[in-house]
Design a protein around this motif. Structure first.
Motif, short mmCIF file in Angstrom:
data_model
loop_
_atom_site.label_atom_id
_atom_site.label_comp_id
_atom_site.label_asym_id
_atom_site.label_seq_id
_atom_site.Cartn_x
_atom_site.Cartn_y
_atom_site.Cartn_z
N UNK A 47 38.65 42.96 35.97
CA UNK A 47 37.21 43.24 35.96
C UNK A 47 37.03 44.77 35.99
N UNK A 48 36.20 45.29 35.12
CA UNK A 48 36.01 46.76 35.06
C UNK A 48 35.62 47.35 36.42
N UNK A 49 36.13 48.54 36.69
CA UNK A 49 35.86 49.21 37.97
C UNK A 49 34.46 49.79 37.97
N UNK A 50 33.54 49.03 38.57
CA UNK A 50 32.17 49.49 38.76
C UNK A 50 31.78 49.15 40.19
N UNK A 51 30.57 49.54 40.57
CA UNK A 51 30.12 49.21 41.93
C UNK A 51 29.88 47.71 42.10
N UNK A 52 29.77 46.98 40.98
CA UNK A 52 29.54 45.53 41.03
C UNK A 52 30.82 44.72 40.85
N UNK A 53 31.96 45.39 40.88
CA UNK A 53 33.23 44.71 40.61
C UNK A 53 33.46 43.52 41.56
N UNK A 54 33.35 43.75 42.85
CA UNK A 54 33.59 42.69 43.83
C UNK A 54 32.57 41.56 43.66
N UNK A 55 31.31 41.90 43.43
CA UNK A 55 30.26 40.90 43.25
C UNK A 55 30.55 40.04 42.02
N UNK A 56 30.93 40.69 40.92
CA UNK A 56 31.26 39.94 39.70
C UNK A 56 32.47 39.02 39.93
N UNK A 57 33.48 39.55 40.62
CA UNK A 57 34.68 38.76 40.91
C UNK A 57 34.32 37.52 41.73
N UNK A 58 33.54 37.72 42.80
CA UNK A 58 33.15 36.59 43.66
C UNK A 58 32.28 35.59 42.91
N UNK A 59 31.40 36.09 42.06
CA UNK A 59 30.54 35.20 41.27
C UNK A 59 31.36 34.35 40.30
N UNK A 60 32.32 34.98 39.62
CA UNK A 60 33.18 34.25 38.67
C UNK A 60 33.98 33.17 39.39
N UNK A 61 34.58 33.52 40.52
CA UNK A 61 35.38 32.53 41.26
C UNK A 61 34.50 31.44 41.89
#
Length: 196
Positions: A47-61
């Motif tokens: 996942x691209x390194x942005x401020x939303x990286x963790x949020x995107x990761x958690x949303x996908x999982x």
């Protein structure tokens, strides 16, 4: 019931196989969870390194988890019953789904009456189609979709394998009996009768 109970009755061998015992479950769970953790780290790095990286990761999982706990569970049981279609067992096969939690479905199938070995083996290994399909969809999607797609699909494949712990355990217990036995599958236990 967990494990195996075996007795002799009226000149016949009788065996009841319950859920996988702790040793079998622990070994398979450890390997599966290690693989899932590795895929999660791989997916996170993709996942691209942005401020939303963790949020995107958690949303996908989260979406992948909810998808498997509903659609995946439904498909798992349908694949078990695929072996019984167009056979004498078709009208004796039943599936029960229960929604114990809002976002999670659980289910099991059972068959009324005796089943032959080949059909029993195909029924127990039917959900492997979901495992292979997850790898194939992951590989093909990985060619055009974002980098996190493939690790997510491998995770789904591993979760599908993890969902088959008891199926693998039953297959392991009946492999030496084979065609000598008659099998009764009530969903939570498998009974086998055979003559040595």
């Amino acid at each position: 019931m967990r494990g195996v109970v075996r007795k002799q009755k009226c000149g016949y061998e009788w065996m009841r196989v319950g859920y996988a015992d702790a040793k079998f479950t622990l070994g398979m769970t450890f390997v599966s969870l290690s693989t899932i953790l590795g895929c999660a780290l791989w997916g996170y790095k993709e996942i691209p390194e942005t401020e939303w990286r963790l949020t995107r990761f958690l949303a996908v999982y989260f979406i992948a988890t909810v998808l498997y706990l509903n659609l995946g569970v439904w498909i798992h049981e349908q694949l078990h019953c695929l072996a019984f279609r167009r056979t004498v067992y078709a009208k004796r096969t039943h599936i029960t789904y229960i929604r114990q939690y809002v976002l999670a479905l659980s289910g099991h199938y059972w068959v009324t009456g005796a089943i032959d070995y080949r059909t029993m083996r195909r029924a127990l290994s039917g959900p492997l189609i979901l495992v292979v399909s997850s790898f194939v969809v992951g590989g093909l999607g990985g060619l055009i979709l974002p980098g996190w797609w493939f690790p997510i699909m491998i995770t789904m494949a591993v979760v599908s394998l993890l969902d088959m712990i008891h199926d693998f355990y039953w297959l392991l217990q009946i492999r030496l009996i084979g065609d000598k036995g008659k099998y009764w599958d009530n969903g939570s236990e498998l009974e086998v009768v055979w003559k040595e």
